[in-house]
Design a protein around this motif. Sequence first.
Motif, PDB file in Angstrom:
ATOM      1  N   ALA A   1       0.905  -1.235   0.123  1.00  0.00           N
ATOM      2  CA  ALA A   1      -0.116   0.154   0.065  1.00  0.00           C
ATOM      3  C   ALA A   1       0.883   1.275  -0.029  1.00  0.00           C
ATOM      4  O   ALA A   1       1.831   1.498   0.682  1.00  0.00           O
ATOM      5  N   THR A   2       0.495   2.177  -0.799  1.00  0.00           N
ATOM      6  CA  THR A   2       1.151   3.611  -0.501  1.00  0.00           C
ATOM      7  C   THR A   2       0.635   4.293   0.932  1.00  0.00           C
ATOM      8  O   THR A   2      -0.386   3.824   1.358  1.00  0.00           O
ATOM      9  N   CYS A   3       1.532   5.213   1.131  1.00  0.00           N
ATOM     10  CA  CYS A   3       1.354   5.794   2.460  1.00  0.00           C
ATOM     11  C   CYS A   3       0.497   7.237   2.313  1.00  0.00           C
ATOM     12  O   CYS A   3       0.646   7.825   3.320  1.00  0.00           O
ATOM     13  N   ASP A   4       0.036   7.670   1.183  1.00  0.00           N
ATOM     14  CA  ASP A   4      -0.607   8.950   0.870  1.00  0.00           C
ATOM     15  C   ASP A   4      -1.358   9.313   2.057  1.00  0.00           C
ATOM     16  O   ASP A   4      -1.354  10.568   2.575  1.00  0.00           O
ATOM     17  N   ASP A   5      -2.047   8.613   2.476  1.00  0.00           N
ATOM     18  CA  ASP A   5      -3.309   8.978   3.701  1.00  0.00           C
ATOM     19  C   ASP A   5      -2.660   9.126   5.057  1.00  0.00           C
ATOM     20  O   ASP A   5      -3.291   9.727   5.801  1.00  0.00           O
ATOM     21  N   TYR A   6      -1.506   8.902   5.359  1.00  0.00           N
ATOM     22  CA  TYR A   6      -0.871   9.002   6.409  1.00  0.00           C
ATOM     23  C   TYR A   6       0.529   9.475   6.404  1.00  0.00           C
ATOM     24  O   TYR A   6       1.281   9.335   7.404  1.00  0.00           O
ATOM     25  N   GLY A   7       0.829  10.073   5.585  1.00  0.00           N
ATOM     26  CA  GLY A   7       2.045  10.763   5.321  1.00  0.00           C
ATOM     27  C   GLY A   7       2.940   9.829   4.324  1.00  0.00           C
ATOM     28  O   GLY A   7       2.589   9.597   3.328  1.00  0.00           O
ATOM     29  N   GLY A   8       3.871   8.943   4.906  1.00  0.00           N
ATOM     30  CA  GLY A   8       4.517   8.138   4.120  1.00  0.00           C
ATOM     31  C   GLY A   8       5.589   8.913   3.657  1.00  0.00           C
ATOM     32  O   GLY A   8       6.158   9.934   3.835  1.00  0.00           O
ATOM     33  N   GLY A   9       6.351   7.951   2.591  1.00  0.00           N
ATOM     34  CA  GLY A   9       7.515   8.497   1.756  1.00  0.00           C
ATOM     35  C   GLY A   9       7.324   9.682   0.710  1.00  0.00           C
ATOM     36  O   GLY A   9       6.192  10.024   0.619  1.00  0.00           O
ATOM     37  N   TYR A  10       8.404  10.041   0.013  1.00  0.00           N
ATOM     38  CA  TYR A  10       8.342  10.877  -0.906  1.00  0.00           C
ATOM     39  C   TYR A  10       7.923  10.267  -2.138  1.00  0.00           C
ATOM     40  O   TYR A  10       8.431   9.357  -2.714  1.00  0.00           O
ATOM     41  N   ASP A  11       6.793  10.801  -2.959  1.00  0.00           N
ATOM     42  CA  ASP A  11       6.190  10.241  -4.017  1.00  0.00           C
ATOM     43  C   ASP A  11       6.464  11.339  -5.178  1.00  0.00           C
ATOM     44  O   ASP A  11       5.502  11.799  -5.966  1.00  0.00           O
ATOM     45  N   PHE A  12       7.856  11.548  -5.457  1.00  0.00           N
ATOM     46  CA  PHE A  12       8.208  12.561  -6.462  1.00  0.00           C
ATOM     47  C   PHE A  12       8.560  11.732  -7.568  1.00  0.00           C
ATOM     48  O   PHE A  12       8.957  10.693  -7.720  1.00  0.00           O
ATOM     49  N   LYS A  13       8.611  12.541  -8.715  1.00  0.00           N
ATOM     50  CA  LYS A  13       9.402  12.168  -9.987  1.00  0.00           C
ATOM     51  C   LYS A  13      10.953  12.416  -9.836  1.00  0.00           C
ATOM     52  O   LYS A  13      11.341  13.705  -9.878  1.00  0.00           O
ATOM     53  N   PHE A  14      11.851  11.431  -9.848  1.00  0.00           N
ATOM     54  CA  PHE A  14      13.310  11.800  -9.405  1.00  0.00           C
ATOM     55  C   PHE A  14      13.859  12.036 -11.040  1.00  0.00           C
ATOM     56  O   PHE A  14      13.544  11.561 -11.863  1.00  0.00           O
ATOM     57  N   ALA A  15      14.655  13.208 -10.817  1.00  0.00           N
ATOM     58  CA  ALA A  15      15.389  13.627 -11.991  1.00  0.00           C
ATOM     59  C   ALA A  15      16.758  12.862 -12.600  1.00  0.00           C
ATOM     60  O   ALA A  15      16.808  12.702 -13.664  1.00  0.00           O
ATOM     61  N   ASP A  16      17.277  12.072 -11.490  1.00  0.00           N
ATOM     62  CA  ASP A  16      18.418  11.322 -12.136  1.00  0.00           C
ATOM     63  C   ASP A  16      18.344   9.646 -11.847  1.00  0.00           C
ATOM     64  O   ASP A  16      18.939   9.045 -11.301  1.00  0.00           O
ATOM     65  N   GLY A  17      17.107   9.410 -12.538  1.00  0.00           N
ATOM     66  CA  GLY A  17      16.583   7.878 -12.570  1.00  0.00           C
ATOM     67  C   GLY A  17      16.198   7.572 -11.184  1.00  0.00           C
ATOM     68  O   GLY A  17      16.111   8.418 -10.417  1.00  0.00           O
TER      69      GLY A  17
ATOM     70  N   SER B   1      19.040  -3.264   9.925  1.00  0.00           N
ATOM     71  CA  SER B   1      19.615  -2.230   9.266  1.00  0.00           C
ATOM     72  C   SER B   1      18.823  -1.585   8.187  1.00  0.00           C
ATOM     73  O   SER B   1      19.178  -0.860   7.481  1.00  0.00           O
ATOM     74  N   ASN B   2      17.374  -2.027   7.866  1.00  0.00           N
ATOM     75  CA  ASN B   2      16.524  -1.359   6.947  1.00  0.00           C
ATOM     76  C   ASN B   2      16.089   0.098   7.547  1.00  0.00           C
ATOM     77  O   ASN B   2      15.986   0.472   8.608  1.00  0.00           O
ATOM     78  N   ILE B   3      15.562   0.845   6.388  1.00  0.00           N
ATOM     79  CA  ILE B   3      15.021   2.197   6.942  1.00  0.00           C
ATOM     80  C   ILE B   3      13.626   1.965   6.742  1.00  0.00           C
ATOM     81  O   ILE B   3      13.021   1.426   5.712  1.00  0.00           O
ATOM     82  N   TYR B   4      12.954   2.878   7.382  1.00  0.00           N
ATOM     83  CA  TYR B   4      11.500   3.226   7.162  1.00  0.00           C
ATOM     84  C   TYR B   4      11.083   4.645   7.537  1.00  0.00           C
ATOM     85  O   TYR B   4      12.057   5.440   8.175  1.00  0.00           O
ATOM     86  N   CYS B   5       9.995   5.087   6.943  1.00  0.00           N
ATOM     87  CA  CYS B   5       9.522   6.521   7.275  1.00  0.00           C
ATOM     88  C   CYS B   5       9.260   6.543   8.710  1.00  0.00           C
ATOM     89  O   CYS B   5       8.605   5.768   9.270  1.00  0.00           O
ATOM     90  N   GLU B   6       9.590   7.596   9.492  1.00  0.00           N
ATOM     91  CA  GLU B   6       8.999   7.945  10.807  1.00  0.00           C
ATOM     92  C   GLU B   6       7.355   7.595  10.907  1.00  0.00           C
ATOM     93  O   GLU B   6       7.204   7.013  11.701  1.00  0.00           O
ATOM     94  N   SER B   7       6.707   8.285   9.917  1.00  0.00           N
ATOM     95  CA  SER B   7       5.547   8.101   9.895  1.00  0.00           C
ATOM     96  C   SER B   7       5.048   6.738   9.781  1.00  0.00           C
ATOM     97  O   SER B   7       3.746   6.289  10.205  1.00  0.00           O
ATOM     98  N   CYS B   8       5.603   5.903   8.794  1.00  0.00           N
ATOM     99  CA  CYS B   8       5.092   4.452   8.604  1.00  0.00           C
ATOM    100  C   CYS B   8       5.410   3.754  10.033  1.00  0.00           C
ATOM    101  O   CYS B   8       4.501   2.854  10.095  1.00  0.00           O
ATOM    102  N   LEU B   9       6.540   3.872  10.594  1.00  0.00           N
ATOM    103  CA  LEU B   9       6.659   3.218  11.846  1.00  0.00           C
ATOM    104  C   LEU B   9       5.455   3.586  13.008  1.00  0.00           C
ATOM    105  O   LEU B   9       5.145   2.877  13.480  1.00  0.00           O
ATOM    106  N   ASP B  10       5.204   4.835  13.195  1.00  0.00           N
ATOM    107  CA  ASP B  10       4.145   5.394  13.729  1.00  0.00           C
ATOM    108  C   ASP B  10       2.751   4.836  13.767  1.00  0.00           C
ATOM    109  O   ASP B  10       2.177   4.465  14.395  1.00  0.00           O
ATOM    110  N   THR B  11       2.689   4.598  12.201  1.00  0.00           N
ATOM    111  CA  THR B  11       1.182   3.876  12.055  1.00  0.00           C
ATOM    112  C   THR B  11       1.276   2.295  12.362  1.00  0.00           C
ATOM    113  O   THR B  11       0.374   1.894  13.024  1.00  0.00           O
ATOM    114  N   LEU B  12       2.327   1.774  12.082  1.00  0.00           N
ATOM    115  CA  LEU B  12       2.617   0.454  12.491  1.00  0.00           C
ATOM    116  C   LEU B  12       2.290   0.391  13.971  1.00  0.00           C
ATOM    117  O   LEU B  12       1.777  -0.607  14.170  1.00  0.00           O
ATOM    118  N   LYS B  13       3.062   1.203  14.906  1.00  0.00           N
ATOM    119  CA  LYS B  13       2.895   1.214  16.409  1.00  0.00           C
ATOM    120  C   LYS B  13       1.312   1.233  16.765  1.00  0.00           C
ATOM    121  O   LYS B  13       1.007   0.514  17.457  1.00  0.00           O
TER     122      LYS B  13
END
Length: 262
Positions: A2-18, A43-55
Motif C-alpha cells: 500500500a502507498t502511504c498517501d493517507d498518513y504521510g509515508g515517503g516521498y512520491d516524487f518524479k526523480f530527475a536522476d533515474g 538495518s533497513n530504513i522506514y519512514c518515521e510516519s510509517c513506523l508510527d502507523t505500524l505502532k
Amino acid sequence: MATCDDYGGGYDFKFADGDPPDEYQCHICTLVARDPQQVSCCSNIYCESCLDTLKEKGQGFICPTCRSSLEGKYFKDGRAERGIKSLKVYCTNTDSGCQWMGTIKDIDTHLNNSCTYQLVPCTNGCGEKIRRSTLKKHLTDNCPERIVNCQYCNRKGRYRLITSSCHFDDCPDLLIHCSNEGCNEKIPQHSLESHNETCLKAIIPCEYNTVGCNFTMKREERDKHNEESIKHHLDIAMKKIDALQLTNQVFKLNEYTEKKKR
Ligand SMILES: [Zn+2]
Ligand SMILES: [Zn+2]
Ligand SMILES: [Zn+2]
Ligand SMILES: [Zn+2]
Ligand SMILES: [Zn+2]
Ligand SMILES: [Zn+2]
Ligand SMILES: [Zn+2]
C-alpha cells in the motif's frame, strides 16, 4: 504494498536522476523514506510516519522485514536523511507546465513560495483553490468574497451579497421596471411610489367618482374621458344634487314636525 498517501509515508516524487538508490527506500510504503529511521535488527530504513502507523495499529510492533520487536530498536538515520534530501526531483506541478527541478530539501520552499502552478487557497477565504499565478486576478475579478461597489447605489460590499437579493431588496437606487402596462420606464426603487403618482400609464379612477362615475382609466386618458363624458358627468351630478335636496327637505320636515310636537 500500500502507498502511504493517507498518513504521510515517503516521498512520491518524479526523480530527475533515474531511480533513487534502494537503500533510501522505506520497506513499508516502498517510497523514498521521509524522516528515515534505521532499525537495529536488520538495518533497513522506514519512514518515521510509517513506523508510527505500524505502532498505532497495535498488532505487535515488529519489523515487517525480519519480524524482530521494534520497541526502542530504531534511530533517526542522519546520513540517509542527508542523502535523501539532496536527491534531485521535478516539481509536482510538472504536468501543468512547471519546469522547476531541485532537491527534496528545496521543493517545499518552491511549492510554498514561488511555484506559479501551485494551487493555493484563496486569501479572501472563499474556499476556492487557485493557481498561484492567477490568484491576483481571482481576487480582483472573480472571487465571490471580493469587495465591490453596488452598480446602482455605489454602496460597498462583498460581491456575493451586493449583487444578490440580500442587497437588492434594500438597494434604494436599483432600477425597476414600472409595472404599469405600457410604461417602459426604469425607476429607482426609492422613487417608485412618487413615479406612480405621475405615471401616464397608471390606472386611476374618474375624478367624478364621488358623484358616481365608476369609470377607471389610464392617467393619459383622463382628459379624453372627461371630454367624452361631459353630459354623463352632468347627469349624475344633477341626480346627486336632487338626492341631496330631497334629503335636505326630509331633514327640514323632520325638524318642523319635532318643533310642532313641543
Ligand atoms: Zn514509508
Ligand atoms: Zn528487521
Ligand atoms: Zn513548480
Ligand atoms: Zn476567492
Ligand atoms: Zn445598491
Ligand atoms: Zn410608469
Ligand atoms: Zn367619469
